[in-house]
Design a protein around this motif. Structure first.
Motif, short mmCIF file in Angstrom:
data_model
loop_
_atom_site.label_atom_id
_atom_site.label_comp_id
_atom_site.label_asym_id
_atom_site.label_seq_id
_atom_site.Cartn_x
_atom_site.Cartn_y
_atom_site.Cartn_z
N ARG A 186 33.91 30.99 48.52
CA ARG A 186 35.03 31.87 48.88
C ARG A 186 35.70 31.39 50.16
O ARG A 186 36.93 31.47 50.29
CB ARG A 186 34.54 33.30 49.05
CG ARG A 186 34.15 33.99 47.74
CD ARG A 186 33.55 35.36 47.99
NE ARG A 186 34.44 36.16 48.80
CZ ARG A 186 34.01 37.13 49.63
NH1 ARG A 186 32.73 37.38 49.75
NH2 ARG A 186 34.89 37.83 50.32
N ARG A 217 32.13 41.28 43.63
CA ARG A 217 33.18 42.30 43.78
C ARG A 217 34.31 41.80 44.67
O ARG A 217 35.49 42.02 44.40
CB ARG A 217 32.58 43.58 44.37
CG ARG A 217 31.63 44.32 43.44
CD ARG A 217 31.31 45.70 44.00
NE ARG A 217 30.26 46.35 43.24
CZ ARG A 217 28.96 46.32 43.54
NH1 ARG A 217 28.56 45.67 44.63
NH2 ARG A 217 28.08 46.93 42.80
N ALA A 218 33.94 41.13 45.76
CA ALA A 218 34.95 40.62 46.67
C ALA A 218 35.79 39.54 45.99
O ALA A 218 37.01 39.47 46.19
CB ALA A 218 34.29 40.06 47.93
N ALA A 220 36.40 39.29 42.74
CA ALA A 220 37.27 39.95 41.78
C ALA A 220 38.43 40.66 42.48
O ALA A 220 39.56 40.64 41.99
CB ALA A 220 36.47 40.94 40.94
N ALA A 221 38.15 41.27 43.63
CA ALA A 221 39.21 41.96 44.37
C ALA A 221 40.26 40.98 44.87
O ALA A 221 41.44 41.33 45.02
CB ALA A 221 38.61 42.73 45.55
N GLY A 222 39.86 39.73 45.10
CA GLY A 222 40.80 38.71 45.55
C GLY A 222 41.54 38.02 44.43
O GLY A 222 42.27 37.06 44.68
N GLY A 223 41.33 38.46 43.19
CA GLY A 223 42.01 37.85 42.06
C GLY A 223 41.30 36.65 41.47
O GLY A 223 41.89 35.89 40.71
N HIS A 224 40.01 36.47 41.80
CA HIS A 224 39.24 35.33 41.31
C HIS A 224 38.28 35.78 40.21
O HIS A 224 38.12 36.98 39.96
CB HIS A 224 38.46 34.69 42.46
CG HIS A 224 39.29 34.41 43.67
ND1 HIS A 224 40.43 33.64 43.62
CD2 HIS A 224 39.17 34.82 44.96
CE1 HIS A 224 40.97 33.57 44.83
NE2 HIS A 224 40.23 34.29 45.66
N ARG A 225 37.62 34.81 39.57
CA ARG A 225 36.67 35.09 38.49
C ARG A 225 35.33 34.43 38.79
O ARG A 225 35.28 33.32 39.31
CB ARG A 225 37.20 34.58 37.15
CG ARG A 225 38.49 35.20 36.70
CD ARG A 225 38.91 34.74 35.31
NE ARG A 225 39.20 33.32 35.24
CZ ARG A 225 39.99 32.77 34.32
NH1 ARG A 225 40.55 33.53 33.40
NH2 ARG A 225 40.23 31.48 34.30
N THR A 275 50.61 36.70 39.67
CA THR A 275 50.74 36.86 41.11
C THR A 275 52.22 36.98 41.48
O THR A 275 53.10 37.00 40.64
CB THR A 275 50.12 35.65 41.83
OG1 THR A 275 50.93 34.49 41.58
CG2 THR A 275 48.71 35.40 41.33
#
Length: 305
Positions: A186, A217-218, A220-225, A275
């Motif tokens: 990250r 969770r962090a 996913a919240a940032g738009g990642h997988r 985005t």
């Protein structure tokens, strides 16, 4: 957002209106046929012949099967397709490929570096690196701690060479800390300014520990997988699916990494379009589809004799 027949659908939920309109057209046509049959039985044959001679009704079809209601439904169907947002990647979209990266996190701990597991895991990691295509890929190795083995690169051959030389002695720290690998990944993504990244854990198994779940969770919240590739087939079960779903990715086995390869091969534009860069990455073709709706719409305004 989905990709269909080489096009990206920005708002695919609008396509649900098309089968609904088709059903409405079928019900309308069925109703009109029932009315036409009842009208034919009720009218006298001489009167029917006179109306046909005057052009008030069509011969053999007292009511038009595709009149104004049918045309209105056709216009609505075309509008639904236009609102679905069919789009294509622009030439500028390739310039944003560095905003859609992949981070491979390979477990080199004691359980992962056994002769029966490590070669297959490394081979699967090389396959995923190649599947990423033009997307930049970074490599993180971990055991008791996490280390950067390769920064983001689009040179799959060079990255494959790096993966090939990994072994159980690469990481000196003993242990099993996938959460540290995810945290390092990250940080790499944040420093590189990547907007949409795929994190892939390659390990024998990944216990759903609180630190890892928090990292997922962090991400996913940032738009990642976050996806998981396990080398122990028995681990591909209920303990892994929640972690993969939490990160928006998938869980697969080293024996069959094709689901993850397909996920990583997804076109960058299809993700970046979600985005704020959508206007730069894709061109919405819906306005051109609207032109097709003009032709049946004009028929609704024709004069009737």
């Amino acid at each position: 957002m989905i990709e269909l027949v080489g096009l990206i659908l920005l708002r695919p939920f609008w396509l649900l209106a098309v089968p609904a309109l088709a059903l409405a057209a079928w019900l309308l046509r069925r109703r009109r046929r029932r009315i036409a049959a009842a009208w034919t039985e009720a009218i006298d044959p001489p009167l029917r012949a006179a109306l046909e001679a005057l052009g008030r009704v069509e011969a053999g079809a007292p009511l038009r099967a595709f009149g104004p209601p049918g045309l209105a439904l056709a216009v609505a169907a075309i509008l639904a397709v236009a609102l679905a947002g069919p789009a294509r990647e622009t030439r500028a979209g390739a310039s944003f490929r560095n905003l859609d990266g992949v981070v491979l996190m390979v477990d080199l701990g004691t359980r992962a570096s056994t002769p029966e597991r490590l070669p297959a895991a490394l081979m699967a990691a090389r396959l995923l690196a190649e599947a990423a295509g033009s997307r930049p890929v970074a490599l993180v190795v971990y055991a008791g701690d996490a280390y950067l083995a390769s920064g983001f690169t689009t040179d799959a051959d060079a990255l494959g060479t790096t993966i090939a030389v990994l072994d159980g002695e690469t990481v000196p720290d003993r242990g099993d800390r996938p959460d540290l690998a995810l945290a390092l990944g990250r940080r790499l993504v944040a420093e590189a300014g990547i907007l949409a990244a795929d994190f892939v854990l390659v390990a024998p198994d990944v216990p759903p520990r609180p630190a890892l779940l928090a990292g997922a969770r962090a991400a996913a919240a940032g738009g990642h997988r976050l996806s998981i590739l396990v080398s122990a087939p028995s681990s591909l079960g209920a303990a892994l699916e929640p972690v993969a779903q939490l990160g928006g990715g998938r869980a697969a086995s080293v024996a069959d990494p094709s689901p993850l390869a397909a996920l990583l091969a997804d076109r960058p534009a299809s993700r970046l379009a979600a985005t704020g860069l959508s206007a730069l990455v894709v061109e919405d073709l819906g306005r051109f589809v609207l032109i097709a709706a003009l032709f049946p719409a004009l028929l609704l305004f024709r004069r009737r004799g």
